[in-house]
Design an enzyme around this catalytic site. Structure first.
Site, PDB file in Angstrom:
ATOM      1  N   HIS A  14       0.870  -1.212   0.000  1.00  0.00           N
ATOM      2  CA  HIS A  14       0.000   0.000   0.000  1.00  0.00           C
ATOM      3  C   HIS A  14       0.888   1.237   0.000  1.00  0.00           C
ATOM      4  CE1 HIS A  14      -3.714   2.313   1.513  1.00  0.00           C
ATOM      5  NE2 HIS A  14      -2.780   3.200   1.219  1.00  0.00           N
ATOM      6  N   HIS A  16       1.506   5.420  -1.723  1.00  0.00           N
ATOM      7  CA  HIS A  16       1.141   6.589  -2.548  1.00  0.00           C
ATOM      8  C   HIS A  16       2.411   7.145  -3.170  1.00  0.00           C
ATOM      9  CE1 HIS A  16      -2.948   6.817  -0.857  1.00  0.00           C
ATOM     10  NE2 HIS A  16      -2.357   6.302   0.207  1.00  0.00           N
ATOM     11  N   LEU A  17       2.448   7.175  -4.502  1.00  0.00           N
ATOM     12  CA  LEU A  17       3.635   7.692  -5.205  1.00  0.00           C
ATOM     13  C   LEU A  17       3.388   9.060  -5.831  1.00  0.00           C
ATOM     14  CD1 LEU A  17       5.216   4.598  -7.018  1.00  0.00           C
ATOM     15  CD2 LEU A  17       6.164   5.908  -5.108  1.00  0.00           C
ATOM     16  N   ARG A  18       2.119   9.499  -5.884  1.00  0.00           N
ATOM     17  CA  ARG A  18       1.786  10.801  -6.499  1.00  0.00           C
ATOM     18  C   ARG A  18       2.156  10.830  -7.980  1.00  0.00           C
ATOM     19  NH1 ARG A  18      -1.195  10.963  -2.123  1.00  0.00           N
ATOM     20  NH2 ARG A  18      -0.205  11.845  -0.269  1.00  0.00           N
ATOM     21  N   ASN A  42      -5.200   7.262  -6.073  1.00  0.00           N
ATOM     22  CA  ASN A  42      -5.927   8.510  -5.741  1.00  0.00           C
ATOM     23  C   ASN A  42      -5.217   9.751  -6.275  1.00  0.00           C
ATOM     24  OD1 ASN A  42      -3.917   8.087  -3.739  1.00  0.00           O
ATOM     25  ND2 ASN A  42      -5.000   9.344  -2.257  1.00  0.00           N
ATOM     26  N   LYS A 100      -9.603  -0.548  -5.599  1.00  0.00           N
ATOM     27  CA  LYS A 100      -9.560   0.172  -4.335  1.00  0.00           C
ATOM     28  C   LYS A 100     -10.912   0.807  -4.039  1.00  0.00           C
ATOM     29  CE  LYS A 100      -7.968   2.513  -0.829  1.00  0.00           C
ATOM     30  NZ  LYS A 100      -6.752   2.676  -0.051  1.00  0.00           N
ATOM     31  N   HIS A 137     -10.346   1.086   2.089  1.00  0.00           N
ATOM     32  CA  HIS A 137     -10.104   2.109   3.118  1.00  0.00           C
ATOM     33  C   HIS A 137     -11.307   2.019   4.057  1.00  0.00           C
ATOM     34  CE1 HIS A 137      -8.475   6.075   4.584  1.00  0.00           C
ATOM     35  NE2 HIS A 137      -9.642   5.980   5.191  1.00  0.00           N
ATOM     36  N   HIS A 175      -4.357  -0.561   6.108  1.00  0.00           N
ATOM     37  CA  HIS A 175      -3.849   0.275   7.203  1.00  0.00           C
ATOM     38  C   HIS A 175      -4.729   0.191   8.456  1.00  0.00           C
ATOM     39  CE1 HIS A 175      -6.725   2.870   5.211  1.00  0.00           C
ATOM     40  NE2 HIS A 175      -5.895   3.303   4.305  1.00  0.00           N
ATOM     41  N   LEU A 220      -4.504   9.298   7.894  1.00  0.00           N
ATOM     42  CA  LEU A 220      -5.802   8.635   7.984  1.00  0.00           C
ATOM     43  C   LEU A 220      -5.639   7.164   7.614  1.00  0.00           C
ATOM     44  CD1 LEU A 220      -8.151  11.344   6.464  1.00  0.00           C
ATOM     45  CD2 LEU A 220      -8.128  10.524   8.825  1.00  0.00           C
ATOM     46  N   ASP A 248       1.584   2.661   3.459  1.00  0.00           N
ATOM     47  CA  ASP A 248       0.721   3.838   3.292  1.00  0.00           C
ATOM     48  C   ASP A 248       1.559   5.113   3.300  1.00  0.00           C
ATOM     49  OD1 ASP A 248      -1.577   5.270   2.800  1.00  0.00           O
ATOM     50  OD2 ASP A 248      -2.267   5.262   4.878  1.00  0.00           O
ATOM     51  N   HIS A 252       3.265  14.565   1.410  1.00  0.00           N
ATOM     52  CA  HIS A 252       2.686  15.885   1.130  1.00  0.00           C
ATOM     53  C   HIS A 252       3.797  16.890   1.427  1.00  0.00           C
ATOM     54  CE1 HIS A 252      -1.577  14.661   0.854  1.00  0.00           C
ATOM     55  NE2 HIS A 252      -1.341  13.835   1.851  1.00  0.00           N
ATOM     56  N   ALA A 264      -3.667  14.916   5.393  1.00  0.00           N
ATOM     57  CA  ALA A 264      -3.397  13.659   6.098  1.00  0.00           C
ATOM     58  C   ALA A 264      -2.360  12.867   5.334  1.00  0.00           C
ATOM     59  CB  ALA A 264      -4.674  12.849   6.214  1.00  0.00           C
TER      60      ALA A 264
HETATM   61  C1  NCD Z   1      -3.426   9.258   1.977  1.00  0.00           C
HETATM   62  C2  NCD Z   1      -2.996  10.292   0.949  1.00  0.00           C
HETATM   63  O1  NCD Z   1      -2.452  11.321   1.334  1.00  0.00           O
HETATM   64  O2  NCD Z   1      -3.185  10.043  -0.250  1.00  0.00           O
HETATM   65  N1  NCD Z   1      -3.342   9.830   3.287  1.00  0.00           N
HETATM   66  C3  NCD Z   1      -3.226   9.163   4.446  1.00  0.00           C
HETATM   67  O3  NCD Z   1      -3.272   9.792   5.493  1.00  0.00           O
HETATM   68  N2  NCD Z   1      -3.029   7.875   4.484  1.00  0.00           N
HETATM   69  C4  NCD Z   1      -4.767   8.775   1.647  1.00  0.00           C
HETATM   70  C5  NCD Z   1      -5.122   7.479   2.319  1.00  0.00           C
HETATM   71  O4  NCD Z   1      -4.581   6.420   2.005  1.00  0.00           O
HETATM   72  O5  NCD Z   1      -5.982   7.500   3.192  1.00  0.00           O
HETATM   73 ZN    ZN Z   2      -3.233   5.155   1.667  1.00  0.00          ZN
END
Ligand code: NCD
Ligand code: ZN
Length: 347
Positions: A14, A16-18, A42, A100, A137, A175, A220, A248, A252, A264
């Site tokens: 899990h 996030h790579l943006r 996302n 997802k 989620h 998560h 989150l 996760d 940011h 978050a």
């Molecule tokens: C994630 C994000 O920033 O994309 N943020 C997080 O707090 N985990 C979104 C997510 O997976 O809930």
């Molecule tokens: Zn996530």
């Protein structure tokens, strides 16, 4: 005392790579540690088609130095209007590894999420039939539900009926943060598993308010009480194949965290394996790290284990206060601390 630990190459289930410059800033941290990662969809707009997933996969590969051995596993973001045929086409062709489910408005860029999972019959029947994992989620989004209860309420009101309706659907509850989630997963069949982040086994909710508000400890689902941290930590180190590594990591830029309404997400990718290793060592079960990090995930997904090995060395590893520069500077999890392990560079 163990001085080195060699395990099969791990994966992150899990992440996030943006996109764009942020993707270029963060992708190498994960590729250095992990052979594969389940990449969250996302983005804006979300990754909901085979075409979008293939294009995003290519942007990820292009963001890495030439010759990097890393496989992004792409995920289809479920929306109310998604076509089950697109999902099946994506899974059977290898474009999608999973779908997802973000309840609409649950978290960052989830405005397109699903408003009512019960409307998704065609999608869920298809996924159950083809054995495609549904990544959830697990939080209700009702603002009247206390933020610390949203996972437990989701399990009771949404997940339990969903599992009753689709008993063979492969589900990863992502998560997890509560003892309720641990109990649910343990009591469920082998088709239900969970990912666990480093932060949810290391910090409890006090960390978010430690002498002042701490935006870099906010993610989150939000960290919960100590009793929940201990329950999730016990599950992670238990050796059960139902629990596996999913960081996760959610970068940011500093300015988007340190502001009146901060995003978050905890950016833990640079030292993720070291962070987990410390937990397993503190619990006296370093020998179980490999199962959690490298074996349980691929077995659940029905994917081959990685071929290579990685070695962790017992070396004091100071974590910088920030990484990167300017608008792309990030504060990593454990900033300013010293970790006890370091992933050795490849020979
Ligand atoms: C994630 C994000 O920033 O994309 N943020 C997080 O707090 N985990 C979104 C997510 O997976 O809930
Ligand atoms: Zn996530």
């Amino acid at each position: 005392m163990t001085q080195t630990l060699t395990i099969r190459r791990p994966d992150d289930w899990h992440l996030h790579l943006r996109d764009g410059d942020m993707l270029k800033t963060v992708a190498h941290y994960t590729a250095r540690q992990f052979a594969r990662a389940i990449v969250m969809p996302n983005l804006t707009p979300p990754v909901s088609t085979v075409e979008a997933a293939n294009a995003y996969r290519q942007r990820i590969l292009d963001a890495l130095p030439q010759g990097t051995d890393f496989t992004p596993l792409m995920v289809c973001y479920l929306t109310d209007s998604i076509d089950p045929a697109e999902i099946e086409r994506g899974y059977t062709s290898g474009a999608f590894a999973a779908c997802k489910l973000y309840p609409a408005h649950a978290t960052t860029n989830s405005a397109h999420g699903v408003t009512d999972i019960r409307k998704m019959t065609g999608v869920l029947e298809t996924m159950q039939r083809i054995g495609m994992p549904l990544l959830i989620h697990g939080e209700v989004t009702d603002r009247h539900v206390d933020i610390f209860d949203r996972e437990a309420v989701f399990i009771e009101t949404i997940l339990t009926p969903l599992v009753a309706d689709y008993p063979d659907l492969k589900i990863v509850l992502e998560h997890i943060t509560t003892s309720e989630a641990v109990d649910f997963v343990n009591a469920a069949g082998p088709n239900i598993a969970a990912t666990i982040t480093p932060q949810h086994i290391i910090i409890n909710r006090n960390a978010i308010f430690d002498g002042g508000i701490r935006p870099h400890a906010y993610c989150l689902p939000v960290a919960k009480r100590e009793q929940h941290r201990l329950a999730v930590r016990a599950a992670a180190v238990s050796g059960s194949p139902k629990f596996f590594l999913g960081t996760d990591s959610a970068p940011h830029a500093i300015g988007r965290k340190e502001t009146a309404c901060g995003c978050a997400g905890i950016f833990n990718a640079p030292y993720a394996l070291e962070s987990y290793a410390q937990v397993f060592e503190d619990e006296g079960v370093l020998d179980r790290l490999e199962g959690f990090a490298s074996l349980h995930g691929p077995r659940f997904y029905g994917l081959p284990l990685n071929e290579g090995m990685v070695t962790l060395e017992r070396v004091d590893t100071p974590v910088p206060d920030s990484l990167g520069e300017g608008a792309l500077a990030l504060v990593p999890f454990h900033a300013g601390e010293t970790l006890r392990w370091r992933l050795a560079e490849k020979a």
